[in-house]
Design a protein around this motif. Structure first.
Motif, PDB file in Angstrom:
ATOM      1  N   GLU A 182     -12.642 -10.216  24.443  1.00  0.00           N
ATOM      2  CA  GLU A 182     -12.541 -10.568  25.865  1.00  0.00           C
ATOM      3  C   GLU A 182     -11.329 -11.453  26.136  1.00  0.00           C
ATOM      4  O   GLU A 182     -10.634 -11.264  27.132  1.00  0.00           O
ATOM      5  CB  GLU A 182     -13.836 -11.236  26.333  1.00  0.00           C
ATOM      6  CG  GLU A 182     -14.994 -10.255  26.413  1.00  0.00           C
ATOM      7  CD  GLU A 182     -16.339 -10.909  26.677  1.00  0.00           C
ATOM      8  OE1 GLU A 182     -16.398 -12.156  26.832  1.00  0.00           O
ATOM      9  OE2 GLU A 182     -17.339 -10.172  26.715  1.00  0.00           O
TER      10      GLU A 182
ATOM     11  N   LYS B 261      -4.431  -8.200  30.490  1.00  0.00           N
ATOM     12  CA  LYS B 261      -4.487  -7.903  31.929  1.00  0.00           C
ATOM     13  C   LYS B 261      -3.624  -8.882  32.721  1.00  0.00           C
ATOM     14  O   LYS B 261      -3.026  -8.510  33.720  1.00  0.00           O
ATOM     15  CB  LYS B 261      -5.927  -7.905  32.418  1.00  0.00           C
ATOM     16  CG  LYS B 261      -6.711  -6.703  31.885  1.00  0.00           C
ATOM     17  CD  LYS B 261      -8.049  -6.509  32.521  1.00  0.00           C
ATOM     18  CE  LYS B 261      -9.064  -7.501  32.099  1.00  0.00           C
ATOM     19  NZ  LYS B 261     -10.412  -7.247  32.607  1.00  0.00           N
TER      20      LYS B 261
ATOM     21  N   ARG C  50      -8.213 -10.385  28.529  1.00  0.00           N
ATOM     22  CA  ARG C  50      -7.717 -11.232  29.626  1.00  0.00           C
ATOM     23  C   ARG C  50      -6.207 -11.433  29.505  1.00  0.00           C
ATOM     24  O   ARG C  50      -5.476 -11.342  30.500  1.00  0.00           O
ATOM     25  CB  ARG C  50      -8.435 -12.589  29.638  1.00  0.00           C
ATOM     26  CG  ARG C  50      -9.816 -12.557  30.257  1.00  0.00           C
ATOM     27  CD  ARG C  50     -10.378 -13.957  30.487  1.00  0.00           C
ATOM     28  NE  ARG C  50     -10.461 -14.769  29.282  1.00  0.00           N
ATOM     29  CZ  ARG C  50     -11.478 -14.757  28.420  1.00  0.00           C
ATOM     30  NH1 ARG C  50     -12.513 -13.968  28.640  1.00  0.00           N
ATOM     31  NH2 ARG C  50     -11.479 -15.535  27.357  1.00  0.00           N
TER      32      ARG C  50
ATOM     33  N   ARG D 204      -4.014   1.319  36.444  1.00  0.00           N
ATOM     34  CA  ARG D 204      -5.321   1.035  37.051  1.00  0.00           C
ATOM     35  C   ARG D 204      -6.146   0.208  36.085  1.00  0.00           C
ATOM     36  O   ARG D 204      -6.188   0.477  34.906  1.00  0.00           O
ATOM     37  CB  ARG D 204      -6.063   2.343  37.347  1.00  0.00           C
ATOM     38  CG  ARG D 204      -5.446   3.122  38.424  1.00  0.00           C
ATOM     39  CD  ARG D 204      -6.312   4.297  38.764  1.00  0.00           C
ATOM     40  NE  ARG D 204      -5.591   5.155  39.673  1.00  0.00           N
ATOM     41  CZ  ARG D 204      -5.910   6.392  39.916  1.00  0.00           C
ATOM     42  NH1 ARG D 204      -6.923   6.928  39.320  1.00  0.00           N
ATOM     43  NH2 ARG D 204      -5.199   7.104  40.753  1.00  0.00           N
ATOM     44  N   TYR D 205      -6.796  -0.797  36.631  1.00  0.00           N
ATOM     45  CA  TYR D 205      -7.681  -1.613  35.818  1.00  0.00           C
ATOM     46  C   TYR D 205      -9.062  -1.256  36.189  1.00  0.00           C
ATOM     47  O   TYR D 205     -10.039  -1.601  35.920  1.00  0.00           O
ATOM     48  CB  TYR D 205      -7.404  -3.114  36.051  1.00  0.00           C
ATOM     49  CG  TYR D 205      -6.021  -3.498  35.592  1.00  0.00           C
ATOM     50  CD1 TYR D 205      -5.767  -3.673  34.252  1.00  0.00           C
ATOM     51  CD2 TYR D 205      -4.983  -3.656  36.494  1.00  0.00           C
ATOM     52  CE1 TYR D 205      -4.489  -4.031  33.826  1.00  0.00           C
ATOM     53  CE2 TYR D 205      -3.726  -4.015  36.058  1.00  0.00           C
ATOM     54  CZ  TYR D 205      -3.498  -4.192  34.732  1.00  0.00           C
ATOM     55  OH  TYR D 205      -2.251  -4.549  34.305  1.00  0.00           O
TER      56      TYR D 205
ATOM     57  N   ASN E 285     -12.687  -0.360  27.507  1.00  0.00           N
ATOM     58  CA  ASN E 285     -13.939  -0.633  28.221  1.00  0.00           C
ATOM     59  C   ASN E 285     -13.894  -1.973  28.960  1.00  0.00           C
ATOM     60  O   ASN E 285     -14.626  -2.166  29.935  1.00  0.00           O
ATOM     61  CB  ASN E 285     -15.127  -0.609  27.262  1.00  0.00           C
ATOM     62  CG  ASN E 285     -15.478   0.785  26.821  1.00  0.00           C
ATOM     63  OD1 ASN E 285     -15.162   1.772  27.501  1.00  0.00           O
ATOM     64  ND2 ASN E 285     -16.112   0.903  25.673  1.00  0.00           N
ATOM     65  N   LEU E 286     -13.021  -2.879  28.526  1.00  0.00           N
ATOM     66  CA  LEU E 286     -12.861  -4.173  29.194  1.00  0.00           C
ATOM     67  C   LEU E 286     -11.766  -4.131  30.262  1.00  0.00           C
ATOM     68  O   LEU E 286     -11.406  -5.159  30.824  1.00  0.00           O
ATOM     69  CB  LEU E 286     -12.560  -5.270  28.169  1.00  0.00           C
ATOM     70  CG  LEU E 286     -13.724  -5.640  27.247  1.00  0.00           C
ATOM     71  CD1 LEU E 286     -13.243  -6.541  26.109  1.00  0.00           C
ATOM     72  CD2 LEU E 286     -14.835  -6.319  28.041  1.00  0.00           C
ATOM     73  N   GLY E 287     -11.204  -2.945  30.517  1.00  0.00           N
ATOM     74  CA  GLY E 287     -10.244  -2.790  31.605  1.00  0.00           C
ATOM     75  C   GLY E 287      -8.781  -2.769  31.220  1.00  0.00           C
ATOM     76  O   GLY E 287      -7.920  -2.781  32.093  1.00  0.00           O
TER      77      GLY E 287
END
Length: 180
Positions: A84, A91, A88, A179-180, A129-131
């Protein structure tokens, strides 16, 4: 004939490693404090790869390594916080990365190459899967070839069963179309 195929395979593997790896660190070119410049990235790459094509092992950097159990490529609950945090970062600062799959020295070279690849793919799937966009993630396996700890103890083996994040350039990602 077997020797000939080995001689042909070595340059192909070296080319694959060269084209699939990145260097640690990132730069947006903004010069903000805490960011690496292009010359810093080049120096890190030189320090990690030297004059060869295979990187030396390195510990934690801007990303957290994801560790695995013996003979496993399942991302465990203990690794979720690390994943995670890495997601972060990716992203917030979109960049190309290479996920490097590593194993301990137990098992055959072929088995460990396959296991390292499965570990890198499992981490990639978890990040997606976490974007994190799949398009900014490459994977490679180094199997047992680049141990973080060269020891022959359970503690050393645990350090070597990992996926290491190797960051590329931020310019490689177009955030307007991602795209997130």
């Amino acid at each position: 004939m077997r020797r000939l195929s080995s001689l042909l395979l070595t340059p192909i593997m070296a080319i694959t490693v060269v084209t699939s790896t990145g260097c640690s660190g990132f730069s947006s070119g903004s010069g903000e404090e805490g960011e690496l410049s292009e010359s810093d990235l080049a120096a890190q790459r030189e320090g990690r790869f030297g004059s060869g094509n295979i990187p030396t092992a390195e510990g934690e950097g801007m990303f957290r390594d994801v560790h695995f159990g013996f003979d496993s490529y399942s991302v465990e609950e203990e690794s979720q916080n690390d994943l995670e945090a890495n997601a972060r970062t990716l992203k917030a600062k979109p960049m190309a990365i290479t996920l490097e799959g590593h194993c301990d020295e137990r098992g055959t070279v072929e088995y460990n190459m396959a296991l390292g690849a499965a570990r890198a793919k499992a981490v990639k799937n978890a990040l997606v899967n976490l974007g994190v966009p799949s398009s900014q993630i490459d994977t490679i396996s180094y199997g047992e070839e680049i141990p973080l700890d060269p020891g022959h103890t359970e503690e050393a083996y645990a350090k070597n069963r990992r996926v290491h994040f190797s960051a590329g350039e931020t310019a490689a990602i177009d955030t307007k179309t991602t795209r997130y």
